[in-house]
Design a protein around this motif. Structure first.
Motif, PDB file in Angstrom:
ATOM      1  N   SER A  11      -9.387 -19.402  18.490  1.00 40.05           N
ATOM      2  CA  SER A  11      -9.130 -20.322  17.372  1.00 40.05           C
ATOM      3  C   SER A  11      -7.927 -21.217  17.669  1.00 40.05           C
ATOM      4  N   LEU A  12      -6.901 -20.656  18.318  1.00 40.28           N
ATOM      5  CA  LEU A  12      -5.742 -21.474  18.690  1.00 40.28           C
ATOM      6  C   LEU A  12      -6.113 -22.504  19.756  1.00 40.28           C
ATOM      7  N   ALA A  13      -6.936 -22.120  20.710  1.00 41.20           N
ATOM      8  CA  ALA A  13      -7.332 -23.039  21.778  1.00 41.20           C
ATOM      9  C   ALA A  13      -8.113 -24.212  21.207  1.00 41.20           C
ATOM     10  N   ASN A  14      -8.974 -23.936  20.251  1.00 41.35           N
ATOM     11  CA  ASN A  14      -9.714 -25.026  19.612  1.00 41.35           C
ATOM     12  C   ASN A  14      -8.761 -25.953  18.852  1.00 41.35           C
ATOM     13  N   TYR A  15      -7.801 -25.372  18.183  1.00 39.90           N
ATOM     14  CA  TYR A  15      -6.842 -26.146  17.397  1.00 39.90           C
ATOM     15  C   TYR A  15      -5.937 -26.978  18.305  1.00 39.90           C
ATOM     16  N   LEU A  16      -5.511 -26.380  19.454  1.00 42.66           N
ATOM     17  CA  LEU A  16      -4.602 -27.064  20.382  1.00 42.66           C
ATOM     18  C   LEU A  16      -5.341 -27.861  21.455  1.00 42.66           C
ATOM     19  N   HIS A  17      -6.662 -27.828  21.422  1.00 36.20           N
ATOM     20  CA  HIS A  17      -7.507 -28.531  22.393  1.00 36.20           C
ATOM     21  C   HIS A  17      -7.225 -28.073  23.826  1.00 36.20           C
ATOM     22  N   LYS A  18      -7.109 -26.768  24.013  1.00 31.73           N
ATOM     23  CA  LYS A  18      -6.900 -26.180  25.343  1.00 31.73           C
ATOM     24  C   LYS A  18      -8.245 -25.685  25.867  1.00 31.73           C
ATOM     25  N   ALA A  19      -8.503 -25.948  27.130  1.00 35.14           N
ATOM     26  CA  ALA A  19      -9.769 -25.523  27.737  1.00 35.14           C
ATOM     27  C   ALA A  19      -9.486 -24.804  29.054  1.00 35.14           C
ATOM     28  N   GLY A  20     -10.401 -23.949  29.461  1.00 38.59           N
ATOM     29  CA  GLY A  20     -10.299 -23.263  30.746  1.00 38.59           C
ATOM     30  C   GLY A  20      -9.646 -21.896  30.690  1.00 38.59           C
ATOM     31  N   TRP A  21      -9.007 -21.572  29.589  1.00 40.10           N
ATOM     32  CA  TRP A  21      -8.328 -20.277  29.504  1.00 40.10           C
ATOM     33  C   TRP A  21      -9.325 -19.123  29.432  1.00 40.10           C
ATOM     34  N   ASP A  22     -10.532 -19.409  28.942  1.00 38.60           N
ATOM     35  CA  ASP A  22     -11.515 -18.337  28.764  1.00 38.60           C
ATOM     36  C   ASP A  22     -12.106 -17.854  30.091  1.00 38.60           C
ATOM     37  N   ASP A  23     -11.759 -18.512  31.217  1.00 39.41           N
ATOM     38  CA  ASP A  23     -12.182 -18.001  32.526  1.00 39.41           C
ATOM     39  C   ASP A  23     -11.397 -16.752  32.908  1.00 39.41           C
ATOM     40  N   THR A  24     -10.142 -16.687  32.481  1.00 38.36           N
ATOM     41  CA  THR A  24      -9.315 -15.528  32.823  1.00 38.36           C
ATOM     42  C   THR A  24      -9.344 -14.454  31.744  1.00 38.36           C
ATOM     43  N   ILE A  25      -9.525 -14.843  30.525  1.00 37.03           N
ATOM     44  CA  ILE A  25      -9.575 -13.869  29.426  1.00 37.03           C
ATOM     45  C   ILE A  25     -11.017 -13.851  28.917  1.00 37.03           C
ATOM     46  N   ARG A  26     -11.809 -13.053  29.571  1.00 33.51           N
ATOM     47  CA  ARG A  26     -13.246 -13.011  29.308  1.00 33.51           C
ATOM     48  C   ARG A  26     -13.554 -12.129  28.099  1.00 33.51           C
ATOM     49  N   PRO A  27     -14.743 -12.297  27.520  1.00 33.01           N
ATOM     50  CA  PRO A  27     -15.127 -11.410  26.416  1.00 33.01           C
ATOM     51  C   PRO A  27     -15.319  -9.979  26.922  1.00 33.01           C
TER      52      PRO A  27
END
Length: 177
Positions: A11-27
């Motif tokens: 939710s913070l990444a969407n709000y801050l418009h950050k992309a690519g972090w989900d490659d390292t912090i996977r579900p």
């Protein structure tokens, strides 16, 4: 906690418009939560680690994870050596079976060439004895040939890395990580 934290980061990444972090912090799935030596496959050669054991630590060195991976590497190496030993034993067993059939053929042919005339009165009995002995020898030849046919090419497949074979033990030595 991990799943909750990941949801908050999303939710913070969407709000801050950050992309690519989900490659390292996977579900984190339920199947990912298991010990590195816990079976996930019925075959030893198909064993895999979940991503949580391969993911790097964030901001610190994780000596415990490295130690776990070293232990698992040693276990995998031991399994590979045991498998290789089984291959060597199988190759030797196949060789011995063929040698046994050859010795049986030789033994029956020796009986065929032996003169048993003093033991038997009639020519019919002598001929029957020779026919029986030849039949037994032919059965052993057929058994040997069948085994040879079934095992054709197996020895080549058992020697997977012959160029790296240790001359003393006959096993392949794997280089450390």
């Amino acid at each position: 906690r991990y799943r909750t934290t990941r949801v908050h980061l999303m939710s913070l990444a969407n709000y801050l418009h950050k992309a690519g972090w989900d490659d390292t912090i996977r579900p984190l799935l339920d199947g990912d939560i298991r010990a590195p030596d816990e079976e996930d496959s019925p075959s030893e050669g198909r064993r895999t680690f979940t991503w949580i054991w391969k993911a790097g630590s964030v901001g610190r060195s994780d000596s415990i994870a490295q130690e776990v991976l070293r232990i698992e590497w040693c276990k995998a190496r031991a399994r590979a050596h045991r498998w290789q030993e089984e291959c060597l034993l199988l190759n030797e067993e196949m060789r011995r079976v063929l040698q046994f059939f050859d010795s049986e053929v030789f033994r029956w042919k020796e009986l065929a060439s032996a003169d048993g005339s003093q033991d038997y009165d009639t020519t019919d009995i002598q001929e029957g004895r020779k026919a029986y002995v030849h039949r037994q020898a032919n059965i052993r030849v057929a058994m040997r040939d069948l085994c040879s046919q079934k095992w054709q090419g197996v020895s080549d497949k058992l020697i997977l890395a012959g160029d790296f074979k240790d001359e003393e033990t006959g096993l392949v030595e794997f280089s450390p990580i």
